[in-house]
Enzyme design. Sequence first.
Site, PDB file in Angstrom:
ATOM      1  N   GLY A 151       0.825  -1.196   0.000  1.00 43.52           N
ATOM      2  CA  GLY A 151       0.000   0.000   0.000  1.00 43.52           C
ATOM      3  C   GLY A 151       0.863   1.251   0.000  1.00 43.52           C
ATOM      4  O   GLY A 151       2.057   1.210   0.312  1.00 43.52           O
ATOM      5  N   CYS A 152       0.239   2.356  -0.343  1.00 42.85           N
ATOM      6  CA  CYS A 152       0.994   3.602  -0.478  1.00 42.85           C
ATOM      7  C   CYS A 152       1.482   4.102   0.882  1.00 42.85           C
ATOM      8  O   CYS A 152       2.658   4.441   1.038  1.00 42.85           O
ATOM      9  CB  CYS A 152       0.165   4.651  -1.195  1.00 42.85           C
ATOM     10  SG  CYS A 152      -1.520   4.830  -0.570  1.00 42.85           S
ATOM     11  N   TYR A 153       0.585   4.161   1.856  1.00 39.40           N
ATOM     12  CA  TYR A 153       1.020   4.620   3.184  1.00 39.40           C
ATOM     13  C   TYR A 153       2.090   3.697   3.772  1.00 39.40           C
ATOM     14  O   TYR A 153       3.113   4.180   4.280  1.00 39.40           O
ATOM     15  CB  TYR A 153      -0.172   4.688   4.142  1.00 39.40           C
ATOM     16  CG  TYR A 153      -1.139   5.820   3.903  1.00 39.40           C
ATOM     17  CD1 TYR A 153      -0.737   7.151   3.982  1.00 39.40           C
ATOM     18  CD2 TYR A 153      -2.477   5.576   3.637  1.00 39.40           C
ATOM     19  CE1 TYR A 153      -1.636   8.200   3.789  1.00 39.40           C
ATOM     20  CE2 TYR A 153      -3.391   6.617   3.449  1.00 39.40           C
ATOM     21  CZ  TYR A 153      -2.969   7.918   3.534  1.00 39.40           C
ATOM     22  OH  TYR A 153      -3.860   8.940   3.358  1.00 39.40           O
TER      23      TYR A 153
END
Lengths: 345, 345, 345, 345
Positions: free
Chosen positions: A148-150
């Site tokens: 995921g990006c975070y």
Amino acid sequence: MKVGIVGTSGYSGAELLRLLAGHPQAKVEYVASTSKVGQKVGEALPSLHRFYDLTFEPVDAKALGARCDVVFTATPHGIAMELAEEILAGGAVLIDIGSDFRFRDAEAYPEWYGSVHKCPELTKKAVYGLVELFRSAISGADLIANPGCYPTSALLALAPAVKEGLIDLDTIVISSVSGVSGAGATPKPMYHFPDCVENAQGYGIPGHRHTPEIEQGISLLTGEVAPPISFAPHLIPMSRGILTHANAKLKSDIKSDAMVELYRTFYKDSAFVRVLSDRFPQTKLVAGSNFCDVAPKVDERTGRLLVESAIDNLVKGAAGQAVQNMNVRFGIDERAGLWAPAITP
Amino acid sequence: MKVGIVGTSGYSGAELLRLLAGHPQAKVEYVASTSKVGQKVGEALPSLHRFYDLTFEPVDAKALGARCDVVFTATPHGIAMELAEEILAGGAVLIDIGSDFRFRDAEAYPEWYGSVHKCPELTKKAVYGLVELFRSAISGADLIANPGCYPTSALLALAPAVKEGLIDLDTIVISSVSGVSGAGATPKPMYHFPDCVENAQGYGIPGHRHTPEIEQGISLLTGEVAPPISFAPHLIPMSRGILTHANAKLKSDIKSDAMVELYRTFYKDSAFVRVLSDRFPQTKLVAGSNFCDVAPKVDERTGRLLVESAIDNLVKGAAGQAVQNMNVRFGIDERAGLWAPAITP
Amino acid sequence: MKVGIVGTSGYSGAELLRLLAGHPQAKVEYVASTSKVGQKVGEALPSLHRFYDLTFEPVDAKALGARCDVVFTATPHGIAMELAEEILAGGAVLIDIGSDFRFRDAEAYPEWYGSVHKCPELTKKAVYGLVELFRSAISGADLIANPGCYPTSALLALAPAVKEGLIDLDTIVISSVSGVSGAGATPKPMYHFPDCVENAQGYGIPGHRHTPEIEQGISLLTGEVAPPISFAPHLIPMSRGILTHANAKLKSDIKSDAMVELYRTFYKDSAFVRVLSDRFPQTKLVAGSNFCDVAPKVDERTGRLLVESAIDNLVKGAAGQAVQNMNVRFGIDERAGLWAPAITP
Amino acid sequence: MKVGIVGTSGYSGAELLRLLAGHPQAKVEYVASTSKVGQKVGEALPSLHRFYDLTFEPVDAKALGARCDVVFTATPHGIAMELAEEILAGGAVLIDIGSDFRFRDAEAYPEWYGSVHKCPELTKKAVYGLVELFRSAISGADLIANPGCYPTSALLALAPAVKEGLIDLDTIVISSVSGVSGAGATPKPMYHFPDCVENAQGYGIPGHRHTPEIEQGISLLTGEVAPPISFAPHLIPMSRGILTHANAKLKSDIKSDAMVELYRTFYKDSAFVRVLSDRFPQTKLVAGSNFCDVAPKVDERTGRLLVESAIDNLVKGAAGQAVQNMNVRFGIDERAGLWAPAITP
């Protein structure tokens, strides 16, 4: 490499096509969609006009596996897990940009995604594709879960300190801000331009799905189950970019300079991580690129480590990292198709 | 009330004029400037065209004190401390929107502002003008130090929990994002539109001047010297607004609902603080207004309190709070001139 | 005045509530909605929390007409025409912020709005509520058609020159840019933040519905049927504001200074129109306010008149002008509830 | 090709370095600066960190001419004309991204740029580098004047109609909106983020320096002196992009479809011009790319041609077009180093 892509209604799939348009060794062979079958790529995605002479085909997992060397799924959660077995059976490597294979332990899936996982066995085989941290595992994997990006921004911010045991893991507090493209391409009131411009707001606090993914990343680094960490995501008025502030109590005295050196050593073989000491990471200086800029600081007043990190959520946080995973998996230069500076201003 | 204003080259002074244009009981009598003497207000500040028939006059502390009931200084640090004695001697109340009188202890001033304080005695008399927390002291003060924008959002986010002793003070971590107007009206590369739009970045981490101000606010609430806290400010691409994420370890079990109730009780007489339970604070829903929206959440996984708060940095974070201080000091309705909804979208 | 409002799902209705919260002589008595019945105003529209103790009621035209002195309809086209007769029959003045009554000639309606007009007789009685141009007709009207946002900015930009016969009407070219709030509050891909920020685009070129409304305004000014004019609207990445560039061939030599004087004379009794000579109109300097800033220039090289005008599309272009119409109709100070400076920056 | 660049304090020079980092046949050999001598490229321009191992050198025209095959000057007006002769004498091709050599007739220079031209003879030799219109002249030129950003968008919008004699030239009205990067990298109040966001405004109306450049472009196309045209530029809150609305009276009846066909034929060999019929040009769909999207429409009501065109001002409007000029001049694929899709969203 012959490439297949499933799902281009979202931003990640379209970004993948943008990046692969310039990849020297990969050729998109099969673009699959449920809603665009029969359309030309350049019609459905006008910024790609003149770059692809391809037509969207139906999603056929068997055909994808057979015709492609690597298949990217850029689909809402729950879809890739239905296609995975057949794609893998056809002999293709599968890189899931979605979230279906990120959890090692499929039993944690229902709590965070609201439904039972459909192929828990496959989940165990999946490798978590954060290249800078798990490069060697990725190089031998057939099923790669793109992070995921975070978690990408948070784990790259913390990894050197975690790995070296410098911080108390149960004091980790992470606060991130994200551009709105991270929420996907589907219009909703919260992302309607007039309500979004000149606005900053938190969401999913506490309880965002990326929280256990960050904890799992820490566990993978230490080899022990990490304690719960605190993660707070925020939406800010920009399209691309994640800026993460990661904060934890230091176990012992260390100066900022030494910390920077330690980070530089940790990332010395990572072309896409730049450890900064004289300026703060800015999302604009990584926009459109696969870089993650990281700046660790020691706050001597509080005895805490403060790290800022910046990525482009659609590149290093999604499609770019997926291409990087492909490159690593197929043994070619990790930078192929990705080695371009940010577009700024 | 006859009002004097010193300094309108910055945004706070201009915002003060905007707010006072609609104040039922205050009349601007004297606008003082070093650079605009002789200009009409509506020429120098074209959004105010047709609202004031006033001409900028030189900065004359004695005359300000004599002709006005209340004087606002909206000046860079170091200026108000040169004017204060004469203004006060003239019989006017002084409300400093700048930072000259925020520290009770003038000895802390040089460390954070880089120069010696010129009137440490006056500093002791100053009252810290965060109305919701120190209303009664303000009502009797002649020298009011208007709080900084970040401390306003952080202290209102934490005050009920601090006051009730619910959190470990040395675990406080604060991460805020601010609109660019918080950096003032002077053009600099960091605030140049092309370099600022689509960009998020930290600055002053660690070591921002508002850090000791937050610590002092906590000390004032508890009556004991607060430990160092961790504060990280960030710049995001919007003009107005501060969104603060405040995070601390809870000392004991408490549920989110009970926390919300406790916050609502604490702020029950505060017209400008809205405690939210069903949505997150958004800067857009306070823009142009004097509200502070606050949402406390308990994260049971980590045993932490997570609070989001939103203000308009130029209103509740500067000029609006200054007017509120004036209202309280002069015994009129705290809401006079300020009781307007946010402008949204 | 007792006020009724129909339709607050869109931005205009909500803006009306924002403005009326501070109106000294009007009190909102009845808020009608199809989707929010039973909700409190401050719940449905959180920026208005603490400003209204009102609950949404069903849309009942008869009751609206009976209980209110004035009813505002802020509804999609086609709705107000169904309610109008009953509202008027009840004795209330009707101000339609939508587009149902803007055309004098209901026969033109189907061409531009795609359906037959349901009460063409009423249309003839309606007065076009552009206050600065048709103030006296408005003061005696019971059915007032609040102008569109683009026509407001275009007609105020051109009116003095048109009225004085200075330009060739068939050379008029108008190009406008609008903030996205002009497109309404309903999320659509074109208004999705990531696709909207850092983007400028035309739409409805040629053929936007405001084209015949501008032509009708010119006809009303001259008393003759105006020729077709060219109008091109554009969407730009901001929430509020319209900036219009109006351009026409001059019939004879006239200098810029004389043109400015002529404009100032024309608007000398118009509190909300500011004719500028030393700077260009900026949407930010009218944001949140009811002002229209206008700057006429003569281009001697081409013999053309070039006018720039700026409004806030939700205030002077919608809700503010509606309140202004109410004020004029009820014989009170035109500025009541509206006399506030722009919020800038 | 060995490349020299003079001037990277502005955005055009930095953008040139961004583009050339990926050019297969050009290598930057010499970066010259007055303010950065001795700095590494990646330090002075942090988005380029890891892409260049070059150090800024002093501006030495002779050395530039001797060491490079092609020199780009990305300097404020007045500088390139001082360097040109020596650079050319050294044998290098000179491509001026600034405005020094855009006017064929140096006598027009003082009126628009405020000073006398220093090498009027050279001006006569310069070729106007709008590739799609003057490709063959460029291929043999040693001094190429890279067009301005507005003229690029306006001339590409109008060229087919002008060339075919379809419009009355003295009825041309052009209204453009530009991102703020077009104003350069130097901070000024007008470009300060808080004053720029949520703001649209005109400037330089009438009389912008790009007006005569557009007129000259039309003259070059027709072979006759063009009449004065009307041009109005506007600043809007985005970083990159120009959207131009060009409008002119048609001489005779022609339908939109036929116009689109005519445009497509005109641009059939131009890889970077996309003529659109089913959607409007959007700056976001060309951002970061060298494309110019053009959509011609016939307005049958007014008998006018309405054309919308979109470019990235820093690419097709500056550095990208400069690279395109280099490619054409050196006989390589026009697309080299430039063939990438827009970065969207």
